[in-house]
Design an enzyme around this catalytic site. Structure first.
Site, PDB file in Angstrom:
ATOM      1  N   LYS A  67       3.129  -2.566  13.397  1.00  0.00           N
ATOM      2  CA  LYS A  67       1.961  -2.064  13.176  1.00  0.00           C
ATOM      3  C   LYS A  67       0.948  -2.846  12.318  1.00  0.00           C
ATOM      4  O   LYS A  67       1.097  -2.358  11.055  1.00  0.00           O
ATOM      5  CB  LYS A  67       1.904  -0.319  12.643  1.00  0.00           C
TER       6      LYS A  67
ATOM      7  N   SER B 109      -1.381   0.511   0.708  1.00  0.00           N
ATOM      8  CA  SER B 109      -1.397   1.663  -0.782  1.00  0.00           C
ATOM      9  C   SER B 109      -1.007   2.957  -0.969  1.00  0.00           C
ATOM     10  O   SER B 109       0.389   3.386  -0.584  1.00  0.00           O
ATOM     11  CB  SER B 109      -3.250   2.647   0.017  1.00  0.00           C
TER      12      SER B 109
ATOM     13  N   GLY C 278       1.427   6.194   1.409  1.00  0.00           N
ATOM     14  CA  GLY C 278       2.960   5.294   1.268  1.00  0.00           C
ATOM     15  C   GLY C 278       3.206   7.304   1.197  1.00  0.00           C
ATOM     16  O   GLY C 278       4.616   7.564   1.484  1.00  0.00           O
TER      17      GLY C 278
ATOM     18  N   GLU D  75       6.346  -0.491  -0.388  1.00  0.00           N
ATOM     19  CA  GLU D  75       6.145  -1.522  -1.269  1.00  0.00           C
ATOM     20  C   GLU D  75       4.564  -0.932  -1.492  1.00  0.00           C
ATOM     21  O   GLU D  75       3.803  -1.051  -0.882  1.00  0.00           O
ATOM     22  CB  GLU D  75       6.237  -2.659  -0.764  1.00  0.00           C
TER      23      GLU D  75
ATOM     24  N   CYS E 222      -1.016  -5.993  -4.640  1.00  0.00           N
ATOM     25  CA  CYS E 222      -0.786  -5.388  -4.675  1.00  0.00           C
ATOM     26  C   CYS E 222       0.017  -5.836  -6.819  1.00  0.00           C
ATOM     27  O   CYS E 222      -0.210  -5.269  -7.663  1.00  0.00           O
ATOM     28  CB  CYS E 222       0.461  -5.246  -4.703  1.00  0.00           C
TER      29      CYS E 222
ATOM     30  N   GLU F  19      -6.574   1.160  -9.172  1.00  0.00           N
ATOM     31  CA  GLU F  19      -5.844  -0.434  -8.472  1.00  0.00           C
ATOM     32  C   GLU F  19      -7.372  -0.551  -7.664  1.00  0.00           C
ATOM     33  O   GLU F  19      -8.054   0.244  -6.632  1.00  0.00           O
ATOM     34  CB  GLU F  19      -5.123   0.002  -7.200  1.00  0.00           C
TER      35      GLU F  19
END
Ligand code: NAP
Ligand code: MG
Length: 510
Positions: free
Chosen positions: A200, A254, A258, A276, A311, A412
């Site tokens: 996806k 993100s 996650g 990740e 990231c 972030e």
């Protein structure tokens, strides 16, 4: 895209104009890829793909929903169960994936142009991403017949083996910031050991994965083994996460999403989930750094490469007070190498942010930095390069006088914003560095071997760079400590995520 095995070397575009013409004229695959065929979503729904370069609509692509994900997973399961790939000989899988790596290299120009057009990455970086992608596929192809099981010691009355079986159907849900290599970090190892895969891609930049699907088919990966279901995360992504016949989710994205994938697994079949996620990585510059100019250049790169949409962005620059003034002058000048330009110009280092929403989120962080007392030292304008008025450009930002408790030091930002934090000495710098819920990467600049060892041991991060930033190869693992995730991409270690251990015990006494 017309699949060819001949490198597109004859007419390599050289100027921004030539690249823009190439991008405008290349065929675009806008449909899902399920069971070996390109298909529309069952509902017929589509989503506009917007180019961050100038805000124009590139195409409308299939918006997959639950029914389409069901089709893709069913095809992947059939392929896995009948062994067309999962039980193909290692040599067949190796040669097929080596062919795929060759095809990716042969289509370097089209894939690169597509990454720039759909995701806004500057063309030179996009071409580097394509090259890296081919290297990753080749690495895992070559590993196929060079990794072995174990024969543990037993009494002579028994014989035991420990082997690695493929997991089954792997769902890969991925972001847009490296729209080809992030998916392939998952696809290549998953396919190499015999799994079937359903990808996806991110709704902001799915087109290059759809183009890649044509190459996967051309390389000879059997129908059903590899599938692509573009669509929205809340529908297609969630359907994959909740599917009872998906055995594993490999997710990059993100932290918030996650977490959802762990919930989806808990609500369905307890599938294994590797994550990740994001980061707020520290770059520590100590007074005995070997080369302050190099540290400043790396500092700017860590904050601004890929528009800061990384990231592993080194978004907290922690600098020892005694060298701070000198360092800031050098950082200011290093920032000049990262001013936004036309992404199709091979000289451009900084492209647009991915979309208007992202630009406004990053601007919100810039406002919050100023409001919380940090000093806006440089950057912050949203001036688009000439002729690219509709794009989402931002002059890279440096904040000074940042306290590690401010939101710009804790969250972030996912944009080109560097927070410079002063530290009174090395130990103070280490405490600040580890004071974060994230732990993806970190860097330290020093000439003292004792300091370097202490920092590499104590920094709580999956990657620690010494006197550099952002260096890597496919043979080293990448992933996070703490809330930056679990599991690792790249290197032979990542194969552990795409296989499960089987013990076979044979009794020789009966
Ligand atoms: P994101 O919003 O988390 O999206 C990642 C993927 O999840 C997309 O395909 C997205 O689909 C899908 N998704 C969104 N909402 C979902 C939901 N409710 N259920 C299921 N799937 C859903 O992340 P992003 O903005 O694309 O990417 C930026 C993030 O990725 C940053 O946090 C960055 O740090 C992280 N990242 C991490 C690494 C690493 O290796 N650690 C590498 C690159 C990026 P749609 O967006 O298409 O709807
Ligand atoms: Mg797009």
């Amino acid at each position: 895209m017309t699949v060819t095995d001949t490198p597109q070397a004859a007419d390599i575009p050289r100027t921004a104009e030539q690249w823009a013409v190439t991008a405008r004229n290349m065929p675009i695959q806008s449909r899902a890829f399920i069971d070996g065929a390109f298909v529309d979503a069952r509902s017929g729904a589509t989503i506009d793909s917007i180019s961050p370069v100038d805000g124009s609509v590139i195409t409308s692509f299939a918006a997959c929903e639950v029914a389409d994900v069901d089709d893709a997973v069913a095809a992947a399961r059939r392929a896995f169960d009948d062994g067309r790939w999962s039980e193909a000989s290692p040599r067949v899988r190796r040669e097929t994936l080596l062919d795929l790596a060759r095809l990716v290299r042969a289509h370097r120009i089209t894939l690169g142009a597509m990454i720039t057009l759909d995701a806004g990455r500057p063309i030179s970086a996009a071409l580097g991403e394509v090259d890296h992608t081919a290297d990753v596929i080749q690495f895992f192809a070559e590993a196929i017949d060079k990794t072995f099981g174990e024969v543990p010691p037993t009494a002579t009355s028994a014989f035991a083996t420990v082997t690695r079986d493929p997991i089954g159907v792997v769902g890969a849900v991925v972001p847009w910031n490296f729209p080809l290599s992030m998916p392939v970090w998952k696809i290549a190892p998953a396919l190499s050991v015999g799994n079937s895969v359903v990808v996806k891609p991110a709704e902001q930049a799915p087109l290059v994965v759809q183009a890649f699907a044509e190459l996967v088919a051309a390389a000879g990966v059997p129908d059903g083994v590899f599938n692509v279901v573009p669509g929205m995360g809340e529908t297609a992504g969630a359907a994959l996460g909740r599917h009872r016949d998906v055995d594993k989710i490999a997710f990059t994205g993100s932290n918030a999403v996650g977490r959802l994938f762990q919930t989806y697994a808990a609500q369905s079949n307890l599938k294994s989930v590797s994550l990740e996620l994001g980061g707020k990585s520290p770059q520590i510059v100590l007074a005995d750094a070997p080369d302050l100019d190099a540290a400043a250049r790396a500092g700017a790169l860590g904050g601004f490469v890929n528009q800061g949409e990384m990231c592993s962005a080194g978004s907290r620059l922690i600098v020892e007070e005694s060298i701070l003034d000198e360092f800031l002058i050098k950082l200011q000048s290093a920032r000049e190498s990262w001013l936004p330009g036309d992404p199709f110009d091979p000289e451009t280092t900084m492209g647009p942010l991915i979309d208007a929403e992202s630009l406004s989120r990053v601007r919100g962080f810039i406002d919050s930095g100023s409001a919380s007392g940090a000093t806006l030292f440089a950057g912050g304008d949203s001036q688009a390069p000439a002729g690219l008025g509709g794009g989402f450009y931002l002059d890279p930002v440096i904040f000074t006088d940042v306290d590690n408790s401010m939101p710009i030091a804790r969250e972030e930002i996912f944009g080109p914003v560097l927070s410079v934090i002063a530290a009174s000495d090395a130990d103070h710098a280490l405490r600040i560095a580890n004071d974060s819920r994230f732990g993806l990467a970190a860097a330290v600049w020093s000439t003292d071997v004792r300091t370097i060892h202490k920092f590499t041991r104590r920094l709580r991060a999956g990657t620690v760079w010494v006197n550099c930033y952002n260096k890597a190869d496919v043979n080293v693992p990448f992933g996070g400590y703490k809330e930056s995730g679990s599991g690792r991409d790249k290197s032979l270690h990542c194969l552990e995520q795409y296989t499960q251990l089987k013990t076979t015990w044979m009794d020789l006494d009966v």
